[in-house]
Design an enzyme around this catalytic site. Sequence first.
Site, PDB file in Angstrom:
ATOM      1  CD  GLU A 149      44.717  46.259  46.519  1.00 51.98           C
ATOM      2  OE1 GLU A 149      45.376  47.308  46.666  1.00 51.98           O
ATOM      3  OE2 GLU A 149      44.973  45.608  45.491  1.00 51.98           O
ATOM      4  CB  CYS A 150      38.307  44.657  44.828  1.00 45.95           C
ATOM      5  SG  CYS A 150      36.834  44.922  43.830  1.00 45.95           S
ATOM      6  N   GLY A 151      37.917  42.255  45.781  1.00 45.15           N
ATOM      7  CA  GLY A 151      37.460  40.852  45.806  1.00 45.15           C
ATOM      8  C   GLY A 151      37.783  40.340  47.262  1.00 45.15           C
TER       9      GLY A 151
ATOM     10  CE1 TYR B 242      36.151  45.893  53.428  1.00 45.80           C
ATOM     11  CE2 TYR B 242      35.305  46.890  51.550  1.00 45.80           C
ATOM     12  CZ  TYR B 242      35.398  46.797  52.969  1.00 45.80           C
ATOM     13  OH  TYR B 242      34.643  47.789  53.654  1.00 45.80           O
TER      14      TYR B 242
ATOM     15  CB  SER C  94      39.993  49.490  50.698  1.00 51.28           C
ATOM     16  OG  SER C  94      41.117  49.085  49.621  1.00 51.28           O
TER      17      SER C  94
END
Length: 436
Positions: free
Chosen positions: A327-329, A331, A427
């Site tokens: 997720e985010c970082g 990802y 994502s």
Amino acid sequence: MIPPGVIIAAPASGSGKTTVMLGLLRALAEDGLAVQPFKNGPDYIDPAFHRAACGRPSFNLDSWAMDEGLLGAITARGEGADLVLAEGSMGLFDGVASSGASGTGATADLARRMGWPVVLVLDVSGQAQSAAATALGFARLDSALPFAGVILNRVASPRHERLVRVGMAAAGLPVLGALPRRADLVLPERHLGLVQAVEHPDLDRRIADYAAFVRAHVDLHALRRAAAGAGVAAPDGRLPPPPAQRIAIAQDAAFSFLYPHLLQGWRQAGAEILPFSPLADQAPDPAADLVWLPGGYPELHAGTIAAATTCLDALRRHAETRPVHGECGGYMVLGEALIDKDGTAHRMAGLLGLVTSHAQRRLHLGYRRATLAAPIASLAAGIHLSGHEFHYATIVSQVDAALATVTDADGNPVPETGSVRERVTGSFFHLIAAAA
């Protein structure tokens, strides 16, 4: 039964509500009360400060991203406490446009739903009796909003306090406290909010200072008398189930943005949580069914992560047979490279064809709804997710298939759709809840 509570809110960000919240949590805990903290909205950082202040885990509550059942299941975490203290987000009425059965995500929305009266932290610097007009507007804009009173912040002098109180008395608004201006009682910030709790070596001393400051200038008994609302949690509410039975989760200063209600729900359902630290070059447990890399600040540690060959090699081996999600970082770390703010490219795990950059900063912020085009472990394709996106990274290149169809709170398509390559998914949006 859920104990009565109040919501610490403000007209705008930067008014001092977090300092007040932490001081109140510690002061009331010092008085022997079991205080249950909550945080309105999708904030990844404040709950860790709440826990450090009072010793109880704090949970996010979000009327936009969560249905009534999930809100009820999370507020049930307060059972057995003496008092609830919830911290608002942004300004009291700041949220998104209401759509269907969903709420706005605003602090005022949560206050109405839970019946927790609002304590408005009001920065009175630069005004005196006129501050009452601001406070009166917040108290009267919505007649259904429970309103307890105000805590004056950044008061310049005893004379200043007296003049502000005169205005509040004329408006019929209770003053629960008046905090003198103190430049030293400020927590440092970075681009996603406060510097994380784990990064403060003197955090306990800071919170103790906040508590002493609040105790000296706030009527704690009046605040407790103002508490109301909540009552019985939704009987059919359930926390989200785990996406796998054994979940290896990256947990350190670079990976810490995972909503507490998810971890609580996964554990409650019997999942085994297996923490590991990429910054310490630890490999995820080889027995894990799923590796999950949460968001955080990998851009501040990109060189260390790139050199963590034991960890990165283990991620690659795991992905050969079992799912890995970021997720985010997280990802970004699953991609080919992460470019830091100085323009230096650091090689990452290479499990996704993604290159991201912090040298080309652009704010991506807002609620997200996503429909999965591919599964994330046991979260099947076609499931609808609600979440939130908050980052400054830009995508330099992305070659894999889209993980999901993503829209913002208004239903507009979002180009950041995530990525999927075989068993690896990622994502930019942070999962809050899922529904079939």
